[in-house]
Each structure stands twice: as structure tokens, then as C-alpha cells.
Design an enzyme around this catalytic site. Structure first.
Site, short mmCIF file in Angstrom:
data_model
loop_
_atom_site.label_atom_id
_atom_site.label_comp_id
_atom_site.label_asym_id
_atom_site.label_seq_id
_atom_site.Cartn_x
_atom_site.Cartn_y
_atom_site.Cartn_z
N CYS A 30 50.99 116.49 -29.34
CA CYS A 30 49.91 116.26 -30.11
C CYS A 30 49.58 117.50 -30.67
O CYS A 30 49.42 118.73 -30.12
CB CYS A 30 48.70 115.98 -29.27
SG CYS A 30 46.99 116.10 -30.11
N ASN A 31 49.64 117.64 -32.19
CA ASN A 31 49.26 118.90 -32.68
C ASN A 31 48.14 119.64 -32.58
O ASN A 31 47.76 120.86 -32.43
CB ASN A 31 49.52 118.98 -34.38
CG ASN A 31 51.11 118.37 -34.54
OD1 ASN A 31 51.60 119.44 -34.87
ND2 ASN A 31 51.21 117.30 -34.62
N ASP B 70 49.10 112.72 -25.63
CA ASP B 70 48.75 112.81 -26.99
C ASP B 70 47.29 112.10 -26.85
O ASP B 70 47.04 111.54 -25.68
CB ASP B 70 49.59 112.04 -27.72
CG ASP B 70 49.04 111.82 -29.29
OD1 ASP B 70 48.35 112.86 -29.77
OD2 ASP B 70 48.93 110.71 -29.85
N SER B 71 46.77 111.98 -27.83
CA SER B 71 45.32 111.51 -27.72
C SER B 71 45.54 109.84 -28.00
O SER B 71 44.54 109.02 -27.64
CB SER B 71 44.65 111.79 -29.25
OG SER B 71 45.23 111.38 -30.36
N CYS C 173 50.96 116.05 -37.39
CA CYS C 173 50.30 115.14 -36.54
C CYS C 173 51.25 114.12 -36.07
O CYS C 173 51.98 113.71 -36.71
CB CYS C 173 49.02 114.45 -37.33
SG CYS C 173 48.29 113.15 -36.33
N THR C 174 51.58 114.14 -34.84
CA THR C 174 52.35 113.05 -34.22
C THR C 174 52.31 111.60 -35.01
O THR C 174 53.20 110.99 -34.48
CB THR C 174 52.52 113.33 -32.68
OG1 THR C 174 51.26 113.07 -32.13
CG2 THR C 174 53.05 114.64 -32.34
N HIS C 175 50.88 111.15 -35.16
CA HIS C 175 50.70 109.83 -35.52
C HIS C 175 51.39 109.77 -37.03
O HIS C 175 51.71 108.54 -37.34
CB HIS C 175 49.28 109.51 -35.88
CG HIS C 175 48.84 109.36 -34.48
ND1 HIS C 175 48.21 110.39 -33.61
CD2 HIS C 175 47.96 108.28 -34.10
CE1 HIS C 175 47.49 109.78 -32.52
NE2 HIS C 175 47.43 108.50 -32.94
N TYR D 289 41.30 113.01 -31.44
CA TYR D 289 40.83 114.65 -31.18
C TYR D 289 40.50 115.38 -32.48
O TYR D 289 39.91 116.33 -32.58
CB TYR D 289 42.15 115.00 -30.63
CG TYR D 289 42.31 114.82 -29.10
CD1 TYR D 289 41.40 113.84 -28.31
CD2 TYR D 289 43.48 115.45 -28.58
CE1 TYR D 289 41.87 113.45 -27.08
CE2 TYR D 289 43.74 114.93 -27.10
CZ TYR D 289 42.90 114.12 -26.36
OH TYR D 289 43.13 113.90 -25.13
N GLY D 290 41.05 114.78 -33.42
CA GLY D 290 41.14 115.56 -34.77
C GLY D 290 39.90 116.04 -35.34
O GLY D 290 39.41 117.28 -35.41
N GLU E 243 46.22 103.91 -35.25
CA GLU E 243 45.86 103.41 -34.00
C GLU E 243 45.17 101.96 -34.18
O GLU E 243 45.63 101.25 -32.94
CB GLU E 243 44.49 104.25 -33.46
CG GLU E 243 44.89 105.60 -33.42
CD GLU E 243 45.63 105.72 -31.93
OE1 GLU E 243 45.02 104.97 -30.96
OE2 GLU E 243 46.33 106.81 -31.52
N1 DGL Z 1 48.49 112.63 -32.55
C1 DGL Z 1 47.51 114.13 -32.57
C2 DGL Z 1 47.87 115.18 -33.30
O1 DGL Z 1 49.19 115.30 -33.58
C3 DGL Z 1 46.00 113.61 -32.60
C4 DGL Z 1 45.56 112.87 -33.57
C5 DGL Z 1 43.91 112.47 -33.07
O2 DGL Z 1 43.92 112.04 -32.38
O3 DGL Z 1 43.06 113.07 -34.03
O4 DGL Z 1 47.15 116.06 -33.88
#
Ligand code: DGL
Length: 287
Positions: A74-75, A10-11, A185-187, A42-43, A153
Site C-alpha cells: 500500500c503506497n 493493504d487497506s 497506489c496499489t489499487h 486510507y488515502g 473496492e
Molecule cells: N492501495 C492503497 C495505496 O496504495 C490505499 C488506498 C486507500 O485505501 O486509500 O495507497
């Protein structure tokens, strides 16, 4: 029996929600987790750039750790790179988007469903396309939630600021009167209480983490890839491309005691050193 580890990335910390579900569901498997905190979020990045990062990490996991399977936890990376990863990597590659959508379509009773994710994920159209394909009669409302990832984060999941932000960003979801919302989003599972308070108890929150773990189990079950019970007890490994001490501290709080220690990982291409690392007071809402 295949004792090689499963690679998960993931990011940053978000994929730990998927790792947690995998550890619980597949206790005999060993995980190697990469949190690309040196390049998160990453978003807001171009999908092409996220795709390059994803391929780089997957190739690293295969070359350096001989993983038997890759889970893109990570989505944003799944939306940007899943097809390319499946072409580039000669191991099974699992993403989080399809398992999440299947579960969302199963739980809704009214047919009005929602998906929230990063700007990159929602902008990619990956969810819109898949829901149209798997549940064309469903009424889908999507919302990007810039800023959510940064709160996670920083380890800030229950502050007044994140509540205010959630109330603002989730307004279209509330207005659409959905009865099921996919945390795309996995966060976001780390913000589940805040999100749920903002939407009310009538909305079922669906996390792709559990569904992805079930998908991994389905692929392993009965295949030569599975590591059966009785395999020697091996520790999971957690790697971070950013601040390793912060990854270890917050990661253990978020994942649990299995995160004994974090190790450093670096990439060939230069890391954006202008962005403050974890634990900073950076409050930009760019994601
Ligand atoms: N957790 C990630 C996702 O599922 C990425 C979040 C990010 O880095 O922006 O999209």
C-alpha cells in the site's frame, strides 16, 4: 530453508496486485494477506492514523502468524509508516514506493514522468522527495486521484463514471506530456485500461507491484529466509477486517483462483462502522 509465510497488507483489494506478482514470481512462498477493508480507504486519513493501523497490522502478522517478512502493499501506508515499521518490527519490511520509482526512472525516455496516488500519498511528498533524490534531472508531475480506490473496492473498473473521473483527474498528467506514469497506489493497476485510454498509448504505465515482487525475491535469494522448491504445498491465506464474503468474491475475481476463501480478522480499536462495506452503492469520492 524458512517455511514461514510472508505477510502482505493493504487497506483493501489493492495489495492483491502485489500479491499476484509475488505468487507468480515466488511460487514456493506462502503469503498471508490482510486487506483492512473495515477501515479503508486510507488515502483521506491523517498519516499518523494510517501509521498506527500499519503498525497494528504488522505486529499482528508477526505475533499471530510468525511471518518472516512484511510487504507493505500500500503506497499510503508505505508513505506514512515505512521508517517506523522498520524500527518497530524485527523482520525485513518492504514498501512499494522505492521499487516503483526506480522502475519509473528506468523506462522514461523524455525525462517527463508522472505519479498518481491517493491524497495521502501525494500529499506526503514521499514520491517528490525520492524522485528528486534518485532522478533530480527528471521533470515530475504528480496528481492525486480521489475516488479511484472506491471504484476498485466496488469492483467497478470499466464504467462510464470511472472513465469520466479518470479524464478529469488525469488532465494535469496529460498536459505535462509525460511518457511514463507510475501508478502510485496499489489499487490503480485494476484501472490500467481506463487510465491508458485516457492518456493514450504513448504513455507507459508503471506498476509498483512487479518491482516490489522482484525486490522481495532479491532479498530472499541466497538468504536463509528463502523457501526452496520442494516445500510442501501450502495455501495462501487471505484475511479481511470488513465484509468477508465480499472480499472473497471480488478478491477472487481480481487476484485469481488462489483466493480460495477469505477469513475474518478484527482489531482491538473500534472499526468505523458508519462506512458502508464493500458491495455498497457508496459513491463518495473522499480518497
Ligand atoms: N492501495 C492503497 C495505496 O496504495 C490505499 C488506498 C486507500 O485505501 O486509500 O495507497
Amino acid at each position: 530453508m524458512d517455511t514461514r509465510p510472508i505477510g502482505v497488507f493493504d487497506s483493501g483489494f489493492g495489495g492483491l496486485t502485489v500479491a499476484r506478482a509475488m505468487i507468480d514470481l515466488l511460487p514456493d512462498e506462502q503469503l498471508i494477506y490482510v486487506g483492512d477493508t473495515g477501515r479503508y480507504p486510507y488515502g483521506p486519513r491523517e498519516l499518523g492514523e494510517v501509521r498506527d493501523f500499519a503498525i497494528e497490522i504488522a505486529q499482528y502478522l508477526v505475533a499471530e502468524h510468525d511471518v518472516k517478512m512484511i510487504v507493505v502493499a500500500c503506497n499510503t501506508a508505505s508513505a506514512a509508516a515505512l521508517e517506523d515499521l522498520r524500527e518497530e518490527i524485527d523482520r525485513p519490511v518492504i514498501g512499494v514506493i522505492e521499487p516503483g520509482v526506480r522502475s519509473l526512472l528506468e523506462v522514461t525516455e523524455t525525462g517527463r514522468v508522472g505519479v498518481i496516488g491517493t491524497v495521502g500519498t501525494i500529499g506526503s511528498g514521499a514520491y517528490q522527495t525520492l524522485v528528486a533524490e534518485l532522478g533530480p534531472e527528471r521533470d515530475l508531475t504528480c496528481a492525486a486521484c480521489p475516488g479511484f480506490v472506491e471504484f476498485v473496492e466496488r469492483g467497478e473498473t470499466r464504467s462510464d463514471q470511472v472513465r469520466v473521473l479518470a479524464n478529469r483527474l488525469l488532465a494535469p498528467i496529460r498536459d505535462a506530456k509525460v511518457d511514463a506514469l507510475l501508478l502510485g497506489c496499489t489499487h490503480y493497476p485494476f484501472l490500467a485500461r481506463t487510465i491508458s485510454e485516457s492518456l493514450g498509448r504513448g504513455v507507459v504505465l508503471v506498476s509498483s507491484a512487479d518491482e516490489t515482487a522482484f525486490e522481495v525475491r532479491r532479498i530472499l535469494e541466497g538468504s536463509a529466509l528463502a523457501c526452496d522448491a520442494g516445500a510442501p504445498d501450502r495455501q495462501h491465506r487471505f484475511l479481511s477486517s470488513g465484509d468477508v464474503d465480499w472480499f472473497e468474491e471480488l478478491g477472487r475475481r481480481l487476484l485469481g483462483p488462489e483466493l480460495l476463501q477469505a477469513e475474518a480478522v478484527g482489531w482491538d480499536q473500534s472499526v468505523d462502522s458508519t462506512r458502508p462495506r464493500g458491495g455498497s452503492s457508496d459513491r463518495h469520492e473522499t480518497n
